[in-house]
Motif scaffolding. Structure first.
Motif: not given
Length: 329
Positions: A148, A151, A155, A171, A235-236, A239, A250, A252, A254, A279
């Motif tokens: 993450t 990511v 961002e 995103v 954050r991960f 989620k 959701i 993300e 990983t 994702p």
């Protein structure tokens, strides 16, 4: 929801434990490390939040007590690279630490979600998988390598181009692995769409890939990216916990064992890598579906992927071989 931080006294572990202590999804928080856990636990125990907190050292079956009943185990344990230390030296130490912790997980909480932060993630996740396979406890849908931070950096760094007030609203999928050239940010698939001037694309991509070096240099020998990594790890984890409690939709990126995740088999074939970050849709039982963005990417990103595959294959093999032929003490 019982959360465990293994490596809770370190540079990532302390701020990560603070964020989890403040998280309303966490009822119980267990901290484990080889040093200083009682102090970190006492400090965090004064925070007025829901989570009941306990801390353990290796003595008196500390690891067993920390892990028993865990729903989610986050592993930032390990050491940062010190001056004069080769990456190989670092690998051997951290690989051994992760191996030992995962053996504990296999014995005491095999059904927990396992989030590996310990570097090098490209090798430590395969190590974790091999240890769990040996114990007959491997569930590929519940073993995650936390990528993450890549990511979060993508961002953040693109904000200077988008002008978006909240960078997290853009995103950007980041795929591949979690070090240097194995990190491939897919700016062409950003939502909402982002127009990056061609003369800025190389520098922006490089900054996402090697953002860690920027922090190491700025800290001038006093550490690496610990606070941003703790934020990304949290954050991960948040989620994963929200999905476990039934929230849907959701997704993300990983780093996972692709053949064990629905939709991942095709990604493993296409990339030639059994472990890859894409994702992933999260659900009550972990990974529900791996999404393959590779068909839709730009020519520039396809070139980046070629370098990624070469580096990643070696990293994965190194992790698998570490468990098959552990170094002699």
């Amino acid at each position: 929801m019982k959360a465990v931080v293994a490596g809770a006294s370190g540079g990532i572990g302390q701020p990560l434990s603070l964020l989890l202590k403040a998280c309303p999804l966490v009822d119980k928080l267990a901290l484990y490390d080889v040093v200083n856990t009682p102090g970190v636990t006492a400090d965090l125990s004064h925070i007025s939040s829901i989570a009941q907190i306990e801390g353990y050292l290796p003595a008196d079956d500390g690891l067993k007590k920390a892990l028993t009943g865990a729903d989610i185990v986050v592993i930032p344990a390990g050491i940062p690279r010190k001056p004069g230390m080769t990456r190989d030296d670092l690998f051997k130490i951290n690989a051994g630490i992760v191996k030992g912790l995962i053996e504990g997980v296999a014995e005491h909480c095999p059904d927990a979600f396992i989030l590996v932060i310990s570097n090098p993630v490209n090798s430590t996740v395969p190590i974790a998988a091999e240890v769990l396979k040996k114990a007959g406890k491997f569930n590929p849908k519940k073993l995650f390598g936390v990528t993450t931070l890549d990511v979060v950096r993508a961002e953040t760094f693109v904000q200077s181009i988008t002008g978006e007030k909240d960078p997290a609203k853009t995103v950007i999928p980041v795929i591949g692995g979690h070090s240097g050239e194995t990190i491939v940010p897919l700016f062409s698939l950003a939502k909402p769409a982002v127009k990056i001037p061609e003369d800025k694309l190389d520098a922006l991509t490089n900054r996402v890939q090697f953002g860690g070096d920027e922090v190491v240099k700025a800290k001038d020998g006093a550490g690496s990216a610990t606070l941003s990594m703790a934020y990304a790890g949290y954050r991960f984890a948040e989620k994963v916990m929200k999905a476990a409690k039934g929230e849907s939709g959701i997704i993300e990126p990983t780093f996972m064992y692709m053949p064990g995740v629905p939709g991942g088999e095709e990604i493993a074939k296409e990339t030639g890598c059994e472990y890859f970050s894409v994702p992933v849709e999260l659900g009550k039982d972990g990974a529900q579906k791996a999404h393959n963005p590779i068909k839709d990417i730009s020519e520039y990103e396809k070139k980046l992927l070629q370098a990624c595959y070469d580096g990643l294959k070696g990293n994965i093999t190194k992790g698998v071989e570490f468990v098959a032929n552990p170094p002699q003490k």
